[in-house]
Scaffold this active site. Structure first.
Site, short mmCIF file in Angstrom:
data_model
loop_
_atom_site.label_atom_id
_atom_site.label_comp_id
_atom_site.label_asym_id
_atom_site.label_seq_id
_atom_site.Cartn_x
_atom_site.Cartn_y
_atom_site.Cartn_z
CG ASP A 1 -0.05 0.02 2.51
OD1 ASP A 1 0.72 -0.84 2.73
OD2 ASP A 1 -0.70 0.75 3.42
CD GLU B 1 4.39 0.83 6.86
OE1 GLU B 1 5.37 1.08 7.50
OE2 GLU B 1 3.70 1.72 6.06
#
Length: 450
Positions: free
Chosen positions: A87, A152
C-alpha cells in the site's frame, strides 16, 4: 557466488517489473472487513500481482484472506522474515508532480512514482534477491518468507491478520527505510482532540487525511467575506493559495510524519490567517499550541534521547463542520519520553477549551541491540557490496514492519545521504540504488539462512 553478476544480468527485468508494480494505484480506498477486497480493489490488485508473479517463478505462496500474503522458499523449522508492504499513501495534489504519480518514469537516473521508495521499489528488490538465490540453486537452512502487507500506511490491520494464523519469524528485516541499517524505531502514538465550537463564522475547515503525513492542502468556508484580506495575506507572506467560489485554499508541502520539520503544514497556514480575523477556539487552539512546533514545546511535552533524538509531533487531520471538529495528531517518541505525564499535560491544555483528548493507538519503542548477530550480519552484507564503513547505524522516527517481530530491523533500500522523499511529491528511487539493494539483499538472505 557472484551476487552482483546475477543481479546486473537481470537489471532491465528488475526495473521493468518494478515499474509494473508501481503503476498500480494501491492507495487505501476504505477498509471493509466484509469485502473480498478489504482494503479496496487496487491494493488487492497489487497483492495479487506479487502472488501471481511468485507463482510463475515457482514459489510457494499463501494468501491470508486478501489481508496479506507470503512468498516462501526453503525448508527448516526457523523462518527468516522479509517484511514488505504494497500500500502507498495518497498522492496529494497531483498537479505538483512532474509526471503522473502512477505512471512510473525514469529521468536523471531515478525512477519516479508513488511508492518508488516506500515500499514497492524495495519490495521488488527483496523479491528478486530471493528469486535469484533460488535460481542459483541455493538451499537455505531456514524457510525464507517475503511477507507482503497491505495496510502498513494506515492501521496495520493486514499484518495483524496475517500473524493471527501464521508463524512468527525468529529474525527478519524490513526493506522499508535506509541503509546501512536502522536498529531502533521511536514509539508511535496517535490521538484526537475533539470539541464543539460556538462560533458562527467558520463553517468548514478540512486538511489532511492520514496521521502519518504532513498535510499539504487546507481549505475552509466562512459566513463572512474575507477574500480581500486573504489575497493580501497570501501576497504579503509569499504563500500559495487561492479564493474561489467561496472557498479559501492554501498549499503547503507534504512530508512523512517522522520528519514533520521537512514539510509545511497547510492547516497551520490557514488557521493562522483565520485566527487574525475571527474569534474561534478551534483556530486559536491550533495557533496557540500546535502551529509550526514539531517538537511539542508549546504543549510542554518535548523530550530528547541522545541515541534516538527528539520527540516529534505532527497534527495531521483537521475536520470541522457543523460547529464540531476533530484534530488527528501523530507523535513519534524516543526512549525515556514520559507518556503518562505528557498525556496529562495535553489533556489539561485541551480542557482549557473544553476539548477532549482520545488516544487512538500506541506502538512502543522498537529496539535491537547494535551488537546483536542480526545487526552485525546485515551490516556486513551492506559493507561488502558498498565498501562504506563510515555511515552510522541509525534510529528513526518512522515505523516499519520490523516492529511486528521480536527481533527485526529496517534495512535499506535508500542509500546514505539520499534525500528522504517518502510520502512527498515526486517520490523516487535511484535506479542504481534499486540494483545495489537487490545485491545486498541477496547477500543478507544468504548469510542469514545458509
Amino acid at each position: 557466488m557472484d551476487f552482483n553478476k546475477f543481479v546486473q544480468e537481470r537489471r532491465e527485468e528488475i526495473i521493468s517489473k518494478t515499474k509494473e508494480l508501481l503503476s498500480i494505484p494501491s492507495v487505501l480506498d476504505k477498509f471493509d472487513p466484509d469485502s473480498k477486497t478489504p482494503f479496496g480493489v487496487e491494493i488487492n490488485n497489487a497483492l495479487h500481482y506479487m502472488i501471481d508473479l511468485a507463482k510463475e517463478d515457482g514459489f510457494v505462496t499463501k494468501n491470508i484472506n486478501n489481508y496479506a500474503a507470503h512468498v516462501e522458499y526453503g525448508r527448516g523449522k526457523e523462518i527468516l522474515g522479509v517484511l514488505c508492504h504494497l500500500d502507498v499513501v495518497p498522492t496529494g495534489d497531483e498537479t505538483k508532480w512532474t509526471t503522473h504519480p502512477f505512471t512510473p518514469t525514469i529521468r536523471d537516473e531515478k525512477l519516479f512514482a508513488r511508492g518508488a521508495s516506500d515500499d514497492k521499489g524495495p519490495t521488488m528488490a527483496a523479491y528478486y534477491a530471493l528469486k535469484l538465490l533460488k535460481e542459483s540453486g541455493f538451499k537455505p537452512k531456514k524457510r525464507i518468507r517475503i511477507i507482503l502487507g497491505t495496510d502498513e500506511e494506515t492501521g496495520w490491520r493486514g499484518i495483524k491478520e496475517y500473524f493471527q494464523t501464521e508463524q512468527m519469524p525468529s529474525i527478519g528485516f524490513a526493506p522499508d527505510a535506509s541503509f546501512p541499517l536502522i536498529y531502533g524505531e521511536k514509539g508511535i502514538m496517535s490521538f484526537d482532540i475533539k470539541g464543539n465550537i460556538k462560533d458562527d463564522v467558520l463553517k468548514t475547515f478540512v486538511s489532511g487525511d492520514r496521521y502519518n503525513v504532513v498535510p499539504d492542502y487546507a481549505e475552509c468556508t466562512l459566513s463572512i467575506d474575507l477574500s480581500s484580506e486573504f489575497e493580501k495575506h497570501l501576497s504579503f507572506n509569499g504563500l500559495k493559495g487561492e479564493y474561489k467560489n467561496g472557498t479559501y485554499k492554501v498549499y503547503g508541502k507534504s512530508a512523512h510524519a517522522m520528519q514533520p520539520n521537512l514539510g509545511v503544514n497547510a492547516a497551520f497556514i490557514l488557521a493562522g490567517f483565520l485566527n487574525e480575523h475571527i474569534g474561534n477556539d478551534f483556530t486559536k487552539f491550533i495557533s496557540s499550541y500546535l502551529s509550526f512546533d514539531h517538537l511539542g514545546e508549546k504543549l510542554k511535552v518535548e523530550h530528547n534521547d541522545p541515541e534516538m533524538k527528539d520527540f516529534t509531533i505532527n497534527p495531521a487531520i483537521f475536520e470541522y463542520a457543523n460547529k464540531e471538529f476533530k484534530i488527528g495528531i501523530n507523535c513519534r517518541y524516543p526512549k525515556g519520553w514520559d507518556k503518562e505525564e505528557s498525556v496529562i499535560k495535553i489533556e489539561a491544555t485541551a480542557k482549557k477549551y473544553k476539548f477532549k483528548f482520545t488516544e487512538i493507538s500506541d506502538n512502543p519503542v522498537h529496539y535491537v541491540d547494535r551488537e546483536d548477530p542480526l545487526v552485525k550480519t546485515l551490516h556486513a552484507a551492506y559493507i561488502k557490496h558498498t565498501g562504506d564503513t563510515e555511515s552510522p547505524l541509525m534510529t528513526i522516527g518512522g515505523g516499519t514492519y520490523s516492529r511486528a517481530l521480536d527481533k527485526a530491523v529496517a534495512f535499506g533500500a535508500s542509500m546514505p545521504q539520499r534525500k528522504d522523499v517518502a510520502h512527498q511529491v515526486d517520490e523516487h528511487l535511484y535506479i542504481d540504488d534499486l540494483i545495489t539493494a537487490t545485491v545486498i539483499y541477496m547477500e543478507a538472505i544468504y548469510q542469514l539462512s545458509k
